[in-house]
Write an enzyme that holds these catalytic residues in place. Structure first.
Site, PDB file in Angstrom:
ATOM      1  N   HIS A  57      32.288  37.131  42.008  1.00 40.65           N
ATOM      2  CA  HIS A  57      33.261  37.075  40.920  1.00 40.65           C
ATOM      3  C   HIS A  57      33.759  35.652  40.705  1.00 40.65           C
ATOM      4  CE1 HIS A  57      37.564  37.577  39.479  1.00 40.65           C
ATOM      5  NE2 HIS A  57      36.860  38.050  38.477  1.00 40.65           N
ATOM      6  N   GLU A  60      31.378  33.799  38.599  1.00 41.95           N
ATOM      7  CA  GLU A  60      31.496  34.158  37.184  1.00 41.95           C
ATOM      8  C   GLU A  60      32.495  33.223  36.492  1.00 41.95           C
ATOM      9  OE1 GLU A  60      34.026  37.115  34.597  1.00 41.95           O
ATOM     10  OE2 GLU A  60      33.027  38.152  36.263  1.00 41.95           O
ATOM     11  N   HIS A  61      33.602  32.931  37.162  1.00 43.71           N
ATOM     12  CA  HIS A  61      34.591  31.996  36.607  1.00 43.71           C
ATOM     13  C   HIS A  61      34.043  30.573  36.571  1.00 43.71           C
ATOM     14  CE1 HIS A  61      38.581  34.277  36.640  1.00 43.71           C
ATOM     15  NE2 HIS A  61      37.678  35.182  36.992  1.00 43.71           N
ATOM     16  N   GLU A 137      44.757  36.642  38.877  1.00 45.10           N
ATOM     17  CA  GLU A 137      44.048  37.764  38.267  1.00 45.10           C
ATOM     18  C   GLU A 137      44.081  38.988  39.174  1.00 45.10           C
ATOM     19  OE1 GLU A 137      39.558  38.959  36.640  1.00 45.10           O
ATOM     20  OE2 GLU A 137      39.905  37.015  37.580  1.00 45.10           O
TER      21      GLU A 137
END
Length: 436
Positions: A57, A60-61, A137
């Site tokens: 994840h 992904e950023h 987040e």
């Protein structure tokens, strides 16, 4: 050489494997001026080692944070100026970077996506800045009781297994994740046969192949995937068949509602019984006419939201019922869910009721395929999972072939299994209903 997978009035699906193993799969729909494209990586949170938790994840950023020739702002402007939409998603078994654009903008958008995926600088200063963003987040998701409930349920159902890990990891794990670990994960996963480029829309397959070949020239994508020993061990662990774990997990929180998921082991992707499973799920809780919605919301007024939920992975799945209700109504809601599950296992539904559900699913299939995004996701998932790619006509025929007695027998099979109950809310004393 290109391989024709299917051809019909709706579209032409073709596949090409480039040197090094990268795969291109397209669906050409004549007359469309738009295209949805995605670079898919066959690596998700399930494939991480414990020390690399959250790195999928995090990547992904990071891939939006700059390449050798583009700044983060350049990437954002390049994706937004086409007038389409773009984003990325990390799941438990894959990651995808996608965009929707005009066919005339496809070359530029595709080049940008490949630049992000293959030439990311993974700048360490950007990494440290983004660490704080991801922690926030995760905190935002933790503040949402429903998000927390679904995460708790999967952790309960796949306890101590890679499939049960949260996709984004925990805030503690993100705070200690090292930049070198992130880079190693990137080098292991983002190369060779681990990559799939999927496109659906007005562009021809030959056009897409020509563009992708130019975009990846001279990059490590054209070389076979060379995993480290640690990565191979992690991949082997991830492919160990996931086993369902029954039990109860109640998270007490001072919320207005009690969120509940009662569930059991479902079916993996591509299972022979998946169409029966889908019809049963929709009959019970797939819409306003479903049994659970009518019984719990319309007849008793006990919940605003009540529905069945399905999760499907390469070797496992989950089937569950979700409801959000007043804490004092929780016992009655669970009792009604139990009654409806036992009722359908005791007596097959009527032909008219099944026909309504089948018509709903058939219509949804046809309407969904009018979206290039749906088409792109469908062919990409086929390529990643090797589940046979069925035409819309075959999908509808398979759904329409489901009989009332098959639905009853499938419900009996689900109820013969062990179940799990997850809840978030003020009630800490919810009992597991007896389902046998």
């Amino acid at each position: 050489m290109s391989e024709l997978l299917s051809a019909g009035e709706g579209g032409r699906i073709e596949r090409t494997v480039l040197p090094g193993g990268i795969r291109i799969i397209t669906e050409t729909v004549p007359g469309l001026q738009s295209e949805t494209v995605g670079v898919w990586v066959g690596s998700g949170s399930r494939h991480e080692s414990h020390v690399a938790a959250g790195s999928t994840h995090f990547l992904e950023h990071m891939l939006f944070k700059g390449t050798a020739t583009r700044s983060p702002r350049d990437i954002a402007r390049g994706l937004e100026r086409t007038g389409g939409d773009s984003n990325a998603v990390t799941a438990k078994e894959y990651t995808c970077y996608y965009a929707r654009c005009l066919v005339s903008d496809l070359d530029g958008v595709g080049e940008l996506l490949w630049d992000m995926v293959l030439r990311s600088t993974l700048d360490e200063a950007e990494f440290e800045r983004e660490r704080g963003v991801i922690v926030e987040e995760l905190a935002m998701a933790a503040d949402d009781p429903t998000d927390q409930l679904f995460e708790d349920f999967e952790q309960l159902a796949f306890a101590d297994q890679p499939l049960g890990r949260p996709v984004g990891a925990t805030r503690r794990q993100i705070r200690v994740l090292e930049h070198s670990v992130l880079r190693e994960h990137y080098e292991d996963a983002y190369a060779g046969p681990g990559l799939v480029f999927a496109a659906a829309g007005g562009a021809s397959h030959a056009e897409v192949v020509e563009q992708v070949t130019a975009h990846i020239a001279g990059t490590r994508a054209v070389r076979p995937l060379a995993q480290s020993a640690k990565a191979r061990d992690t991949a082997a662990d991830a492919l160990t068949p996931a086993l369902f774990t029954p039990g109860i997990h109640v998270r007490e929180r001072a919320t207005e509602q009690q969120g509940i998921i009662l569930g059991t082991a479902g079916l993996p992707e591509g299972h022979d019984d998946r169409f029966v499973h889908l019809v049963l799920s929709n009959l019970l809780g797939g819409g306003m006419a479903s049994r659970l919605f009518q019984r719990i919301r319309e007849e008793h007024g006990l919940a605003y939201s009540v529905q069945t939920v399905l999760s499907q992975y390469s070797d496992a799945g989950l089937f569950g019922v979700y409801a959000g209700c007043a804490p004092e109504s929780s016992d009655q809601v669970l009792a009604l869910v139990r009654e409806e599950l036992l009722r359908i296992a005791d007596r097959a539904p009527g032909a008219d009721e099944v026909d309504d559900v089948v018509s709903q699913l058939a219509g949804g299939t046809v309407l969904g395929l009018e979206s290039t995004a749906v088409r792109m996701n469908r062919i990409a998932r086929h390529e990643l999972t090797a589940v046979p790619l069925l035409s819309a006509e075959v999908l509808i025929d398979r759904v329409r072939s489901v009989t009332p007695e098959q639905i009853r027998a499938h419900a009996v099979g689900l109820l013969s299994q062990e179940w799990a109950l997850a809840a978030v809310g003020p009630r800490g004393d919810l009992p597991m209903p007896s389902l046998r």
